[in-house]
Motif scaffolding. Sequence first.
Motif, PDB file in Angstrom:
ATOM      1  N   LEU A 240      -5.335 -15.298  23.986  1.00 48.75           N
ATOM      2  CA  LEU A 240      -6.016 -16.374  24.721  1.00 48.75           C
ATOM      3  C   LEU A 240      -7.198 -16.317  25.459  1.00 48.75           C
ATOM      4  N   ASP A 241      -7.724 -17.476  24.345  1.00 50.68           N
ATOM      5  CA  ASP A 241      -8.982 -18.463  25.223  1.00 50.68           C
ATOM      6  C   ASP A 241      -9.399 -17.943  26.483  1.00 50.68           C
ATOM      7  N   ILE A 242      -9.626 -17.325  27.096  1.00 49.42           N
ATOM      8  CA  ILE A 242      -9.757 -17.116  28.253  1.00 49.42           C
ATOM      9  C   ILE A 242     -11.352 -16.434  28.246  1.00 49.42           C
ATOM     10  N   LYS A 243     -12.615 -16.807  29.787  1.00 42.02           N
ATOM     11  CA  LYS A 243     -13.418 -15.757  28.977  1.00 42.02           C
ATOM     12  C   LYS A 243     -14.275 -14.583  30.028  1.00 42.02           C
ATOM     13  N   ILE A 244     -14.204 -13.738  29.753  1.00 39.22           N
ATOM     14  CA  ILE A 244     -14.120 -12.473  30.631  1.00 39.22           C
ATOM     15  C   ILE A 244     -16.404 -12.243  30.804  1.00 39.22           C
ATOM     16  N   ILE A 245     -16.698 -12.362  31.935  1.00 44.36           N
ATOM     17  CA  ILE A 245     -17.986 -11.930  32.759  1.00 44.36           C
ATOM     18  C   ILE A 245     -17.613 -10.726  32.892  1.00 44.36           C
ATOM     19  N   SER A 246     -19.116  -9.715  32.847  1.00 36.72           N
ATOM     20  CA  SER A 246     -19.138  -8.459  33.503  1.00 36.72           C
ATOM     21  C   SER A 246     -19.829  -8.230  34.511  1.00 36.72           C
ATOM     22  N   VAL A 247     -19.965  -8.085  35.435  1.00 31.61           N
ATOM     23  CA  VAL A 247     -21.026  -7.564  36.508  1.00 31.61           C
ATOM     24  C   VAL A 247     -21.153  -6.113  36.220  1.00 31.61           C
ATOM     25  N   LEU A 248     -22.078  -6.169  36.149  1.00 30.02           N
ATOM     26  CA  LEU A 248     -23.309  -4.683  36.395  1.00 30.02           C
ATOM     27  C   LEU A 248     -24.049  -4.457  37.314  1.00 30.02           C
ATOM     28  N   HIS A 249     -22.795  -3.316  37.973  1.00 25.34           N
ATOM     29  CA  HIS A 249     -23.121  -3.071  39.893  1.00 25.34           C
ATOM     30  C   HIS A 249     -23.827  -1.555  39.433  1.00 25.34           C
ATOM     31  N   SER A 250     -24.106  -1.577  38.569  1.00 30.07           N
ATOM     32  CA  SER A 250     -24.823   0.163  38.329  1.00 30.07           C
ATOM     33  C   SER A 250     -25.706   0.131  37.580  1.00 30.07           C
ATOM     34  N   VAL A 251     -26.382   1.578  37.098  1.00 29.02           N
ATOM     35  CA  VAL A 251     -26.941   1.746  35.674  1.00 29.02           C
ATOM     36  C   VAL A 251     -26.016   1.539  34.588  1.00 29.02           C
ATOM     37  N   HIS A 252     -26.597   1.001  33.898  1.00 25.48           N
ATOM     38  CA  HIS A 252     -25.431   1.263  32.365  1.00 25.48           C
ATOM     39  C   HIS A 252     -25.533   2.614  31.833  1.00 25.48           C
ATOM     40  N   VAL A 253     -26.703   3.688  32.423  1.00 28.55           N
ATOM     41  CA  VAL A 253     -26.893   4.601  31.179  1.00 28.55           C
ATOM     42  C   VAL A 253     -26.606   6.176  32.014  1.00 28.55           C
ATOM     43  N   ARG A 254     -26.653   6.834  31.682  1.00 30.20           N
ATOM     44  CA  ARG A 254     -26.538   8.352  32.410  1.00 30.20           C
ATOM     45  C   ARG A 254     -27.925   8.798  33.153  1.00 30.20           C
ATOM     46  N   ASP A 255     -28.621   9.082  32.278  1.00 30.83           N
ATOM     47  CA  ASP A 255     -30.328   9.383  32.316  1.00 30.83           C
ATOM     48  C   ASP A 255     -30.926   8.173  32.916  1.00 30.83           C
ATOM     49  N   SER A 256     -31.130   7.270  33.768  1.00 33.21           N
ATOM     50  CA  SER A 256     -32.299   6.728  33.705  1.00 33.21           C
ATOM     51  C   SER A 256     -33.743   6.888  33.192  1.00 33.21           C
ATOM     52  N   SER A 257     -33.698   7.984  33.377  1.00 33.19           N
ATOM     53  CA  SER A 257     -35.131   7.881  32.601  1.00 33.19           C
ATOM     54  C   SER A 257     -35.496   7.534  31.483  1.00 33.19           C
ATOM     55  N   ASN A 258     -34.230   7.746  30.491  1.00 39.13           N
ATOM     56  CA  ASN A 258     -34.386   7.633  29.027  1.00 39.13           C
ATOM     57  C   ASN A 258     -32.844   6.373  28.626  1.00 39.13           C
ATOM     58  N   VAL A 259     -33.666   5.438  29.063  1.00 39.46           N
ATOM     59  CA  VAL A 259     -32.627   4.135  28.999  1.00 39.46           C
ATOM     60  C   VAL A 259     -32.391   3.537  27.538  1.00 39.46           C
ATOM     61  N   SER A 260     -33.570   3.962  26.375  1.00 38.99           N
ATOM     62  CA  SER A 260     -32.839   3.827  24.822  1.00 38.99           C
ATOM     63  C   SER A 260     -32.562   3.863  23.896  1.00 38.99           C
ATOM     64  N   SER A 261     -31.847   5.874  24.423  1.00 36.58           N
ATOM     65  CA  SER A 261     -30.581   6.503  23.746  1.00 36.58           C
ATOM     66  C   SER A 261     -30.013   7.086  24.676  1.00 36.58           C
ATOM     67  N   SER A 262     -30.477   7.524  26.013  1.00 31.55           N
ATOM     68  CA  SER A 262     -29.664   7.904  26.641  1.00 31.55           C
ATOM     69  C   SER A 262     -27.848   7.829  26.141  1.00 31.55           C
ATOM     70  N   SER A 263     -26.871   8.877  26.811  1.00 29.83           N
ATOM     71  CA  SER A 263     -25.541   7.999  26.595  1.00 29.83           C
ATOM     72  C   SER A 263     -25.015   7.533  27.830  1.00 29.83           C
ATOM     73  N   LEU A 264     -23.799   6.202  27.502  1.00 35.51           N
ATOM     74  CA  LEU A 264     -23.883   5.283  28.502  1.00 35.51           C
ATOM     75  C   LEU A 264     -22.861   5.676  29.393  1.00 35.51           C
ATOM     76  N   ASN A 265     -23.204   4.954  30.997  1.00 37.59           N
ATOM     77  CA  ASN A 265     -22.379   4.553  31.729  1.00 37.59           C
ATOM     78  C   ASN A 265     -20.913   5.062  31.758  1.00 37.59           C
ATOM     79  N   SER A 266     -19.203   5.662  31.512  1.00 38.30           N
ATOM     80  CA  SER A 266     -18.507   5.566  31.112  1.00 38.30           C
ATOM     81  C   SER A 266     -17.734   4.108  31.374  1.00 38.30           C
ATOM     82  N   ASN A 267     -18.376   3.580  32.551  1.00 39.92           N
ATOM     83  CA  ASN A 267     -17.496   1.801  33.649  1.00 39.92           C
ATOM     84  C   ASN A 267     -18.202   1.041  32.593  1.00 39.92           C
TER      85      ASN A 267
END
Length: 505
Positions: A240-267
Motif C-alpha cells: 500500500l502506498d503509505i508514507k512512513i516518517i521516523s522521528v529519532l528521539h535519541s542518539v542513533h549509535v551506541r558509542d556517541s564518540s564514534n558516530v562514523s563506525s560505532s554499532s547502531l542503536n537497536s531502535n
Amino acid sequence: MNFYFCNIDFGKKLSGVERSSMKRSVLFNKYLNIDPIFLSTNLNLEIIENWEHYKKINWISDYTLHFNLYYELLDLKRAVDYKKSLFCIGDDDILVRVNELHDRVYDSNRKMKMYIVWRDKERSIINYINYFFNGRKIKRDKFNLFGQICISQILNENQEVVFEDLLKPDGRLKIRKIYEKNKIKEIYFFNDTGILSKMFKDESDLIYYWLTKIAKKNDFFIIDKNRVWSKPLSMVKRNLDIKIISVLHSVHVRDSSNVSSSSLNSNYSRILKEDDVVDACICLTLGQKEDIYNRFSNSKYKLYNIAHPNDISIHKVNFSTRDKNKIVTLARLSSEKQLDHMIMAMKKVVEIFPEKKLFIYGEGKERDYLSKLILENELEENIFLPGYVEDIHTILKSSILYLSTSKVEGFPLSFIESLSQGVAIISYDIKYGPNELIKDGINGYLVENGNIELMAEKIIQFFDKKDEDILFFSQNSYDLVGEINMNNIAEKWKIMLKDYGVNYG
C-alpha cells in the motif's frame, strides 16, 4: 489522507517522547490544519482514562483521537454496555480486609487463596486478583475500568506467564498468547463465534494485522517508537502506498564518540540500514542529521532537521521572585542520565554554598540507588527526589538553574522548557542537543562529558556571580529559545510535507 502518530503507551507518567509527540499534535492542529490520530500498542487498561486526563490538563486538544491496538481488537470501548464480572468466594473461605483497597481470601486451613485489589474504596470494581495454591501464585486476573475481566494469566513456578487470555467485555475469548521464557511464542486470534481464525508468531504480526484494517492509500505514519512500529508499517508499505516518517528521539549509535563506525542503536538500526523501511527520518538536531548523512549518504530516505516545537508562551518572570538557591533537573531516574554525577558534583558545591538545594524531578529504577548515595554523602538536606510532576512550568519559574549530566540525549525537551522559563542550564556537552541550545557563558555552560569536577566548578562559578550577571543568563535564555517557536517549527514541517505531496498553497 490521515496522519497517525505511532507510540507505544500513554501511562500516568509520560516520558519526553510522549510529551513531545503531544506538543507536535498541537502544532499540526493549530498551524497545519491537520488533526493527527494517535496510535498505541500496549495493553494498558487505564490508557483511555489517562488520555482523558491529558485532555483535561490541555496537553492535547479535546478532539484529538487516540486508538489503542487492544482496545480496538477487544472492543473495550463497549465495556460500559456490559455488566461487571461476578466475584464470589466459597462457603468455607475467609475474607480479610487488609486496607481500604486490598482484601485477602483464606481457605479453612488459613492458607491464602486470593489477593484482591479494588479500584475504589467502595469495592465496586476489581482491579486485579492474584490466585494462590500451596503458597505459590498460579494465576492473575485483571479487570477493565468497568469491572469486566479482561486479562487472565497462568503463571509457572518461576512466576513467569505461561499463557494469557484476553477477553472481550462480554466474556468471550478474543486473543490467547503463549509464552516461553517471558517471550511470546504464538498468538491465537479468535472470531466472535469462538473459532480460531488466525495465528501470529509475535505481536509485530498482530500490529500488522490491525494496521491492514486501518491504513489507506496516501496515509502518513509518523513513528515515535521505532522498535515497535517500523517492522509492521514496512510490511504494510509493501502492498500500500503509505508514507512512513521516523522521528529519532535519541542518539542513533551506541558509542556517541564514534558516530562514523560505532554499532547502531537497536531502535534505529533497521530504519537507517534498510532503504525500504521509511521515507524520511526527522533528526531533532542539525548535528545528528549531518552525522547520519555522512554515514548513510547513499540511502534513499530523506533526512530533515526539525526540532521539538516550543509551545510555551514566553512571559518573563520577575527575577526577584525566583528562589536563588533552587537548582532543578527533570529526568528519568535511570543510568543513562548519570544522576550520580550530579549528586557528586553537588557535594562539592554545598561545601562552598551550603544553602543550595537540588530537586531531581522524575521516577525510575535508580531511585533506591540515588537515595542511598544522597544519604551516604550526607546530602539529604540539599538534594531531594520529589518524584514525577506534571506542573513543570511552575517549578521552573521558581528556579534559578537547571542541570543535566546525561551521557546521551536526542534534543532535550526539558531544555526547551527550562530556557522558555528563563532558567539557565549547565550540561554535559554530549550528542545531541546541548550545544545547539546552550551558548557557553551566555545562557549557561557546557561541560566535558563525565567531568564531575568541572561540572561542580561551573555550578560554583555560576553562583559566584552577582544577581545582575545571573539575570543576564536568564534573559538570554528567554531570547535564545525564542527561535524554536511553534510557527518556525511548523514551517519546517510544511516544507517536509510538501516534498510528499501535501499542498499548503
